[in-house]
Write a protein that holds these residues in place. Structure first.
Motif, mmCIF file in Angstrom:
data_model
loop_
_atom_site.group_PDB
_atom_site.id
_atom_site.type_symbol
_atom_site.label_atom_id
_atom_site.label_comp_id
_atom_site.label_asym_id
_atom_site.label_seq_id
_atom_site.Cartn_x
_atom_site.Cartn_y
_atom_site.Cartn_z
ATOM 1 N N SER A 7 9.500 -2.772 -12.197
ATOM 2 C CA SER A 7 8.758 -4.085 -12.679
ATOM 3 C C SER A 7 8.696 -3.826 -13.806
ATOM 4 O O SER A 7 8.128 -4.756 -14.397
ATOM 5 C CB SER A 7 7.634 -4.597 -11.879
ATOM 6 N N ILE A 10 10.936 -6.024 -16.371
ATOM 7 C CA ILE A 10 11.116 -7.323 -15.909
ATOM 8 C C ILE A 10 8.845 -7.705 -17.125
ATOM 9 O O ILE A 10 9.666 -8.938 -17.639
ATOM 10 C CB ILE A 10 10.913 -7.983 -14.525
ATOM 11 N N THR A 13 9.849 -7.985 -20.819
ATOM 12 C CA THR A 13 10.874 -8.800 -20.941
ATOM 13 C C THR A 13 10.357 -10.266 -21.253
ATOM 14 O O THR A 13 10.211 -10.944 -22.597
ATOM 15 C CB THR A 13 12.140 -8.700 -20.346
ATOM 16 N N GLY A 64 15.211 -0.657 -18.066
ATOM 17 C CA GLY A 64 15.673 -1.296 -17.108
ATOM 18 C C GLY A 64 16.748 -0.360 -16.595
ATOM 19 O O GLY A 64 17.315 -0.806 -15.396
ATOM 20 N N SER A 71 19.630 -5.269 -9.275
ATOM 21 C CA SER A 71 19.444 -5.906 -9.806
ATOM 22 C C SER A 71 18.514 -6.058 -10.708
ATOM 23 O O SER A 71 19.122 -6.681 -12.079
ATOM 24 C CB SER A 71 18.922 -6.666 -8.954
ATOM 25 N N VAL A 72 17.621 -5.116 -10.920
ATOM 26 C CA VAL A 72 16.974 -4.701 -12.312
ATOM 27 C C VAL A 72 17.461 -3.996 -12.983
ATOM 28 O O VAL A 72 17.532 -4.537 -14.365
ATOM 29 C CB VAL A 72 16.151 -4.246 -11.819
ATOM 30 N N TRP A 74 20.633 -5.059 -14.104
ATOM 31 C CA TRP A 74 21.684 -6.328 -14.217
ATOM 32 C C TRP A 74 20.310 -6.846 -14.773
ATOM 33 O O TRP A 74 21.286 -7.618 -16.122
ATOM 34 C CB TRP A 74 22.353 -7.085 -13.020
ATOM 35 N N PHE A 75 20.134 -7.521 -14.613
ATOM 36 C CA PHE A 75 18.813 -8.153 -14.758
ATOM 37 C C PHE A 75 18.411 -7.790 -16.545
ATOM 38 O O PHE A 75 18.431 -8.607 -17.543
ATOM 39 C CB PHE A 75 17.385 -8.770 -14.832
ATOM 40 N N SER A 76 17.858 -6.839 -16.989
ATOM 41 C CA SER A 76 17.486 -6.107 -17.644
ATOM 42 C C SER A 76 18.913 -5.543 -19.058
ATOM 43 O O SER A 76 19.011 -6.351 -19.696
ATOM 44 C CB SER A 76 17.251 -4.702 -17.656
ATOM 45 N N ILE A 78 20.900 -8.076 -18.933
ATOM 46 C CA ILE A 78 22.003 -9.255 -18.937
ATOM 47 C C ILE A 78 20.797 -10.387 -20.324
ATOM 48 O O ILE A 78 20.978 -9.822 -21.260
ATOM 49 C CB ILE A 78 22.409 -10.434 -18.221
ATOM 50 N N ALA A 79 20.231 -10.031 -19.692
ATOM 51 C CA ALA A 79 18.677 -10.891 -20.241
ATOM 52 C C ALA A 79 18.728 -10.128 -21.912
ATOM 53 O O ALA A 79 18.001 -10.303 -22.959
ATOM 54 C CB ALA A 79 17.465 -11.156 -19.238
ATOM 55 N N ASN A 80 17.915 -9.047 -21.982
ATOM 56 C CA ASN A 80 17.251 -8.475 -22.742
ATOM 57 C C ASN A 80 18.887 -8.198 -23.723
ATOM 58 O O ASN A 80 18.603 -8.751 -25.158
ATOM 59 C CB ASN A 80 17.068 -7.019 -22.904
#
Length: 103
Positions: A7, A10, A13, A64, A71-72, A74-76, A78-80
């Motif tokens: 966590s 996320i 971010t 991340g 999932s963390v 990929w989120f890290s 893409i988003a970052n």
């Protein structure tokens, strides 16, 4: 209160996005105590703050990627990456504006 390793990137971010919006809209939120001087046009304080936030996105990306949850990761990534690129573009435009406004 303990945070799980998954966590932290996320949450970092989300906090960095909130801080970037506060810095960006600081002139409208607090016009009398603004970090953006309206008469001098000096943008060095916002430049430094946005640079620190940009470094924070890189730190969140590294945190991340080092987690085990896909999932963390990929989120890290893409988003970052998106937020880093957008903020770097804004930083570049602010640096140009600061260079133009100085005598």
């Amino acid at each position: 209160m303990s945070m799980s390793k998954e966590s932290k990137p996320i949450l970092l971010t989300v906090i960095l996005i909130a801080v970037a919006f506060v810095v960006f809209f600081a002139n409208r939120l607090l016009p009398q105590n603004s970090i953006f001087p309206s008469e001098t046009g000096d943008l060095t304080i916002p430049l430094r703050l946005f640079f620190a936030i940009d470094i924070g996105f890189i730190v969140a990306l590294v945190l991340g990627v080092r987690t085990k949850k896909p999932s963390v990761v990929w989120f890290s990534i893409i988003a970052n990456s998106i937020f880093f690129a957008l903020l770097s573009g804004l930083l570049f435009l602010l640096a140009i504006a600061n260079g133009i406004s100085e005598p």
